[in-house]
Design an enzyme around this catalytic site. Structure first.
Site, PDB file in Angstrom:
ATOM      1  N   ARG A   1      60.439   8.115  29.382  1.00  0.00           N
ATOM      2  CA  ARG A   1      60.907   9.505  29.349  1.00  0.00           C
ATOM      3  C   ARG A   1      59.775  10.477  29.027  1.00  0.00           C
ATOM      4  O   ARG A   1      59.766  11.618  29.495  1.00  0.00           O
ATOM      5  CB  ARG A   1      62.014   9.628  28.295  1.00  0.00           C
ATOM      6  CG  ARG A   1      62.919  10.826  28.474  1.00  0.00           C
ATOM      7  CD  ARG A   1      64.182  10.682  27.668  1.00  0.00           C
ATOM      8  NE  ARG A   1      63.884  10.305  26.305  1.00  0.00           N
ATOM      9  CZ  ARG A   1      64.624   9.461  25.573  1.00  0.00           C
ATOM     10  NH1 ARG A   1      65.716   8.928  26.062  1.00  0.00           N
ATOM     11  NH2 ARG A   1      64.270   9.167  24.342  1.00  0.00           N
TER      12      ARG A   1
ATOM     13  N   TYR B   1      62.718  37.265  32.201  1.00  0.00           N
ATOM     14  CA  TYR B   1      63.385  36.482  33.256  1.00  0.00           C
ATOM     15  C   TYR B   1      64.897  36.454  32.999  1.00  0.00           C
ATOM     16  O   TYR B   1      65.350  36.048  31.919  1.00  0.00           O
ATOM     17  CB  TYR B   1      62.789  35.073  33.240  1.00  0.00           C
ATOM     18  CG  TYR B   1      63.371  34.116  34.235  1.00  0.00           C
ATOM     19  CD1 TYR B   1      63.290  34.360  35.596  1.00  0.00           C
ATOM     20  CD2 TYR B   1      63.994  32.951  33.811  1.00  0.00           C
ATOM     21  CE1 TYR B   1      63.821  33.473  36.509  1.00  0.00           C
ATOM     22  CE2 TYR B   1      64.520  32.054  34.716  1.00  0.00           C
ATOM     23  CZ  TYR B   1      64.433  32.321  36.063  1.00  0.00           C
ATOM     24  OH  TYR B   1      64.962  31.435  36.969  1.00  0.00           O
TER      25      TYR B   1
ATOM     26  N   ASP C   1      56.475  34.165  28.855  1.00  0.00           N
ATOM     27  CA  ASP C   1      56.721  33.490  30.129  1.00  0.00           C
ATOM     28  C   ASP C   1      55.566  33.893  31.033  1.00  0.00           C
ATOM     29  O   ASP C   1      55.422  35.066  31.390  1.00  0.00           O
ATOM     30  CB  ASP C   1      58.073  33.945  30.699  1.00  0.00           C
ATOM     31  CG  ASP C   1      58.429  33.229  31.998  1.00  0.00           C
ATOM     32  OD1 ASP C   1      57.499  32.898  32.775  1.00  0.00           O
ATOM     33  OD2 ASP C   1      59.620  33.016  32.251  1.00  0.00           O
TER      34      ASP C   1
ATOM     35  N   LYS D   1      56.890  27.449  40.776  1.00  0.00           N
ATOM     36  CA  LYS D   1      56.388  28.585  41.552  1.00  0.00           C
ATOM     37  C   LYS D   1      54.974  28.283  42.084  1.00  0.00           C
ATOM     38  O   LYS D   1      54.813  27.485  42.969  1.00  0.00           O
ATOM     39  CB  LYS D   1      56.456  29.856  40.714  1.00  0.00           C
ATOM     40  CG  LYS D   1      57.839  30.082  40.064  1.00  0.00           C
ATOM     41  CD  LYS D   1      58.900  30.470  41.070  1.00  0.00           C
ATOM     42  CE  LYS D   1      60.324  30.405  40.532  1.00  0.00           C
ATOM     43  NZ  LYS D   1      60.604  31.261  39.388  1.00  0.00           N
TER      44      LYS D   1
END
Ligand SMILES: *Cc1c(COP(=O)(O)O)cnc(C)c1O
Length: 398
Positions: A66, A119, A189, A214
């Site tokens: 993980r 955002y 961000d 992105k």
């Protein structure tokens, strides 16, 4: 390359995370494979216990799939180099990166100040999750006096710079000074800059979140987030929370992000050149009231952009001199622009910004005027401009 410590980021992006040589044959592929794993095997119990104790003290140590194998570690290294950070934690999407930051940094009874240009889905995280956990957020707008809004229980100042819809530049060093004075963590961000054209950690922030979906991925085919910090105490909190919440990124997605980031320099520079050319064209059109793009000298954020950024990208917003119905005609008439959310891929995209979202930004002064957000892709700018021209003419005639 043997010593890359002082190299330019363009060089690092081509040399980090390559595959090591096989000690027997002295050969290696250029790229690390996508190292898929759930179980990690240990040679003996001693090794297992050593890894567990390293993990316990906050270091990256492989104990289980993980956490991610070598492919993930290489990508974390890339994010650290891009952002100028010391620790990186991956998340399965950009929004999961945002939630990792909030869940790591805030506890019940805490308060955070959040820029109103943040955002959009952060407000959903607030409404759906944080408010139930006894965490309170205050959204502040351009021009608000933060001294009046900060409370004894404020722990975090969280911003997106530039903002998601209108690309308003924030004075990050000034915000960092305010945060330091009030002992707040400054989180950003940085999807817009992706560590390549803007580096909040070098301007006074302690936490930077990137949607790798992105510009890092760059091909509209993967979801990925990263949280980077340069603070050892914050790193421990991120590390524990990431583990406890079960965040995990597929090796294939980490591999795609590594593959994408090799070409970040050429893509970003071309997106920026084309977007500036398109912005200058749009500014001269009668159907356009205003173009929002900080690299444009007429943008109010241009001076801050010049001071704090080393480049620009493909994003811009356009306030139209058209009726809302004509704006819809404009969007539908475009042929080279996909209609859709997200950005940062190779292709051009258009989105009609919702008036409700604009109304939440104090920076927005345009009333009911329609706004479209454009991502300028890698197509020839002459073709993009021709497409915009025909769509503007159709909309104006409608
Ligand atoms: C897209 C985006 C995110 C979220 O990323 P996903 O990978 O889509 O979850 C976060 N912040 C900004 C600024 C974004 O543009």
């Amino acid at each position: 390359m043997s010593d890359t410590s002082s190299a330019h980021i363009d060089t690092l992006l081509q040399h980090l995370g390559t595959a090591p040589f096989d000690p027997q044959t002295g050969t290696a592929p250029v790229n690390l494979p996508s190292m898929r794993a759930s179980t990690v095997r240990f040679k003996n119990l001693d090794m297992l216990e050593r890894a567990q104790s390293r993990k316990g003290s906050g270091d990256r140590a492989l104990t289980y799939g993980r956490i991610g194998m070598d492919t993930h570690a290489a990508l974390e290294d890339v994010f650290c180099q891009l952002e100028g950070g010391t620790h990186c934690y991956l998340a399965p999407s950009g929004l999961a990166g945002v939630t990792l930051a909030f869940m790591s940094l805030l506890s019940a009874g805490d308060h955070a100040l959040v820029a109103d240009c943040v955002y959009g889905p952060v407000r959903e995280l607030d409404a759906a999750v944080l408010s139930r956990m006894g965490i309170e957020l205050t959204y502040y707008g351009a021009g608000d006096d933060l001294e009046k809004l900060v409370r004894p229980n404020t722990k975090l100042l969280y911003v997106e710079a530039p903002g998601s819809l209108l690309f308003e530049m924030l004075d990050l060093p000034a915000l960092a000074e305010f945060a330091q004075r009030h002992k707040l963590i400054l989180g950003t961000d940085n999807t817009w800059g992706s560590g390549y054209i803007y580096r909040p950690l070098t301007l006074g922030a302690q936490v930077s979140v990137i949607a790798g979906t992105k510009y890092i991925g760059g091909h509209s085919d993967l979801m990925l987030g990263a949280v980077v910090t340069n603070d050892a105490e914050i790193a421990k909190r991120l590390n524990r929370t990431q583990y406890a919440m079960g965040y995990s990124v597929s090796a294939d997605d980490a591999w795609l992000a590594l593959r994408g980031v090799r070409t970040l320099p050429v893509r970003m520079n071309q997106h920026a050149r084309h977007a500036l050319e398109v912005s200058e064209f749009l500014q001269g059109r009668p159907e356009v009231a205003r173009v929002f793009h900080p690299a444009l000298p007429s943008d109010p954020g241009h001076a801050l952009w010049k001071r704090d950024c080393s480049g620009s990208n493909g994003m811009l917003a356009v306030q139209l001199n058209l009726s809302p119905q004509a704006a819809r005609t404009f969007v539908d008439a475009l042929t080279l622009f996909g209609i859709g959310f997200s950005w940062g891929g190779f292709e051009s995209l258009v989105q009609l910004v919702s008036p409700k979202d604009l109304a939440r930004h104090a920076y927005w002064q345009g009333g009911d005027a329609p706004v479209v957000r454009l991502h300028i892709g890698l197509e020839s700018p002459a073709d993009v401009i021709a497409d915009l021209t025909q769509a503007l003419e159709r909309a104006a005639a409608a």
